[in-house]
Every structure is written in C-alpha cells, then in structure tokens.
Design an enzyme around this catalytic site. Structure first.
Site, PDB file in Angstrom:
ATOM      1  N   LYS A  33       3.692  -6.929 -14.102  1.00 44.56           N
ATOM      2  CA  LYS A  33       4.246  -5.296 -13.817  1.00 44.56           C
ATOM      3  C   LYS A  33       3.126  -4.800 -12.948  1.00 44.56           C
ATOM      4  O   LYS A  33       2.294  -5.561 -12.454  1.00 44.56           O
ATOM      5  CB  LYS A  33       3.804  -4.713 -15.526  1.00 44.56           C
ATOM      6  CG  LYS A  33       2.287  -5.057 -15.593  1.00 44.56           C
ATOM      7  CD  LYS A  33       1.792  -4.158 -16.979  1.00 44.56           C
ATOM      8  CE  LYS A  33       0.347  -4.156 -17.290  1.00 44.56           C
ATOM      9  NZ  LYS A  33       0.027  -3.670 -18.473  1.00 44.56           N
ATOM     10  N   CYS A 308     -13.516   7.827   3.237  1.00 41.35           N
ATOM     11  CA  CYS A 308     -12.768   9.050   3.737  1.00 41.35           C
ATOM     12  C   CYS A 308     -11.276   8.500   3.277  1.00 41.35           C
ATOM     13  O   CYS A 308     -11.042   7.550   2.957  1.00 41.35           O
ATOM     14  CB  CYS A 308     -12.721   9.196   5.528  1.00 41.35           C
ATOM     15  SG  CYS A 308     -14.531   9.493   5.764  1.00 41.35           S
ATOM     16  N   ASP A 310      -9.140   7.898   5.268  1.00 40.52           N
ATOM     17  CA  ASP A 310      -8.477   6.463   6.106  1.00 40.52           C
ATOM     18  C   ASP A 310      -9.332   5.531   6.720  1.00 40.52           C
ATOM     19  O   ASP A 310      -9.192   4.346   7.314  1.00 40.52           O
ATOM     20  CB  ASP A 310      -7.832   7.188   7.522  1.00 40.52           C
ATOM     21  CG  ASP A 310      -6.787   8.166   7.074  1.00 40.52           C
ATOM     22  OD1 ASP A 310      -5.683   8.049   6.497  1.00 40.52           O
ATOM     23  OD2 ASP A 310      -7.267   9.359   7.468  1.00 40.52           O
TER      24      ASP A 310
END
Length: 372
Positions: A33, A308, A310
């Site tokens: 799953k 952050c 990114d």
C-alpha cells in the site's frame, strides 16, 4: 543527470521477503500500500513475488486494480473501502475485499450482483486497536449476515483478520489480550457455519517476534522494505531506499551569518554553506530543521536552519564541497551515513513516515536489481 533521487534496491526487498518467508510456515502477504511505502508499488510487488510472497496487501480499490492492470495475478486484498466505490470492478478483477460492518457487507453483496459472481470477503474484527473492524458486540450480527450472503451465493468468506495495537512492543500485555479476543472471534465464526481458509493477525512486528500469531497468513509491511518495526532491532533486514540530491550551490560566509528563514541557525565561524535542492515539497519533514542528518563530503552533518519548500542548507565548515557533490539524506547506513531510523529519531516520528512521504514529483525514483 539527476538532481534528486530515491534509489530503491529491489534485491534488498527480495532479501527481506525471503528472510520473512523463512521464518514462518504460514503464507505471506507483502503489503505494498501507499505506493509500496514510497518505494513504488508495482516494482515492490514484483520483487516480493520473486522472493516468495503468496499475497499482496493494499488499502484502496484503486491500488488493487493498478496491480491487476500491471499484470499481477497473485491474490490481492484491499481493505480500506469507503462507501460508493465501484466494488464490482474489484470483484471482476478477482480482488479480495474486507468487510467490517453490515453496510460494507451490503455494498459487497450488491457488487457481486453487478459482477454476476461471488465477492471474496475477509471479515475484520476489532480486537483492541479501535480503528477498522467490527466491534465484538457487532461481530455476531455481521457473521450471521455474512453466512446468509454466502448461502445465497453472493459472497465467499475466505478470510478473518484483525490488527495489533502494540506489536512493535513485543512484551506489551495488550498483545495477548488481542490474541485471546481473536480466538474468541474465530470460535463465533465456526459457530456461524463459516469456514474461512485464511486467518491472519500478524503484521511486521508480530511476524518477526510472535510466531504464535502467524495462523494461516502473515502481513509484513515495513519489514519488506528493510526497516524494523521494533526500535533498536534489525532482524537481519536491509533498507531498500537511499534518498539523495546533488549540491546546487556553495558559498563562503563569515561568522554570525543567519541561515534560511527566520535565521534559526547562525554560523559560529567562517564556513562553507551548501544548498541542496530538496525540501518539504519533496517529502523532507519541516521538523528536520536544525535536526536531521545529511552525509556530505564524507561526514554526517545536521541541516542548518529551516527546511524550506524546495531547499535545505548544510554547514560544511572548511571541508571541500562543490556543486554537483552528492548529499545523502538516508540509506542503508553501511557507509556510516544516516538511515531512515536516524531521521525518524531526529524529527520525532517513525521510519514508516520517512520513507513513505519521500519522493514526490520532483524526486526521480530509480531502481537497481530490476529483472526482465
């Protein structure tokens, strides 16, 4: 050239499944799953089958149908089924379904009518987790209705199952209590005239530590991917995922330089900062700020400042580091680098969450050990 990747070693998955398989006489259901706990559902499923898995376990109907569309034919159980789903598609695809209430049983009976063939059911009893599963008070009524539906040719009850609350603490007293409730529930199943072939209770932890819970089928999940469900124990498992990214930018900064949002980290000397293009949009927990380890330039270092969306920043001191160097967040630890367990400890979570959440759209998932 990749920027960030989650490398999955399918041979490690095969080794882990073989290790689990060797420890039980029961059939084995590899739980795949949540996109194979972040490792890729279909590749993980195929590797598990290679190593002897008899079954696959998923939560959703869509997951089960994805496995069938991939050409996988072993038995598949789907157990998290909200009202209104096209369950007849699962019946037609030979997917086993889980029922824990009269309303779910009614939907599965209707699905069988639409499919013009019996639905294969696993009835779930709540033995103490207080999550999915019929309560012990509702269990006799569910069994009576299931027996009638079976007599009418609408369903075939092939399994009875439950789930532990504390199996990751092998000595916890709730384990024996849940086993006792499960046995009582099985007695009622027999008295209702049902003869399911598969009784299953053991998750990863119980598969590894409680052979008395194996019954006819075991359902390891996290252990398939080489991570232990029991803190401080390894059981010979090998982690399958390595998460890493290439340094994007380095810069030399003076002492007392604030780093990242809010300046929660300040340099205590002149140092080199390395910017790594991974953030919470890619699965790096924001709680990893100033806490989680990253291996870069031959050493384990702690993320400097806030994670952050990114990017993260690593303080490398005077060690040589350059754009393109590889920063490893976690792997199997054989090189001394961090593991998913190290990350889990650093951010106050469990290893399951670390690997399952990692590898979004921007993180390439690559495989080693693929077979034709």
């Amino acid at each position: 050239m990749w920027q960030a990747e989650a490398e999955v070693d399918l041979d490690a998955i095969r080794e882990n499944v073989a290790r689990l398989r060797s420890g039980t006489s029961a059939e084995l259901m590899a739980v795949v799953k949540a996109d194979g706990y972040g490792h890729g559902m279909v590749p993980a499923a195929r590797a598990s089958i290679d190593a002897g898995a008899d079954w696959l376990g998923v939560c959703t109907l869509d997951e089960a149908l994805t496995l069938r569309r991939a050409g996988i034919t072993v038995p598949v159980l789907a157990w998290l089924l909200s009202p209104g789903l096209p369950l007849h598609e699962g019946v037609l695809a030979d997917v086993d379904l889980s029922a824990a209430s009269l309303s779910q049983l009614a939907e599965m009976t209707e699905a069988a009518r639409r499919a013009e063939r019996p639905a294969r059911l696993h009835l779930k009893i709540d033995t103490g987790l207080s999550r999915n599963g019929a309560t012990t008070a509702d269990w006799p009524t569910l069994l009576e209705a299931a027996a009638k539906a079976e007599a009418d040719g609408m369903v075939e009850v092939v399994g009875v199952w439950s789930h532990f609350a504390y199996a990751d603490l092998p000595g916890h007293p709730t384990i024996d209590r849940q086993i006792a409730v499960f046995h009582e529930g099985l007695g009622l199943v027999e008295r209702a005239g049902l003869r399911p072939r598969h009784r299953h209770l053991a998750n990863s932890a119980a598969t590894l530590t409680r052979p008395d819970t194996h019954f006819d089928l075991v359902r390891p999940g996290i252990a398939v991917y080489g991570l232990s469900p029991v803190a401080g124990e390894r059981y010979g498992l090998r982690p399958a995922m390595t998460a890493r990214a290439r340094v994007m930018l380095t810069k030399r900064v003076p002492a007392d330089t604030g780093v990242s949002y809010g300046h929660t980290y300040t340099t205590d000397r002149e140092t080199t900062l390395a910017v790594v293009p991974l953030g919470y949009a890619d699965g790096v927990p924001r709680h990893a700020s100033n806490a989680a380890p990253v291996r870069l330039a031959g050493r384990n270092r702690t993320i400097a400042g806030r994670v952050c969306m990114d990017q993260i920043v690593i303080d490398c001191g005077d060690d040589p580091v350059a754009p393109g160097d590889v920063a490893t967040l976690f792997g199997d630890g054989t090189d001394g680098g961090p593991t998913a367990d190290d990350w889990a400890e650093a951010v106050g979570t469990i290893n399951y969450e670390i690997v399952t959440r990692f590898g979004g759209v921007r993180v390439a998932r690559v495989y080693t050990g693929e077979r034709p």
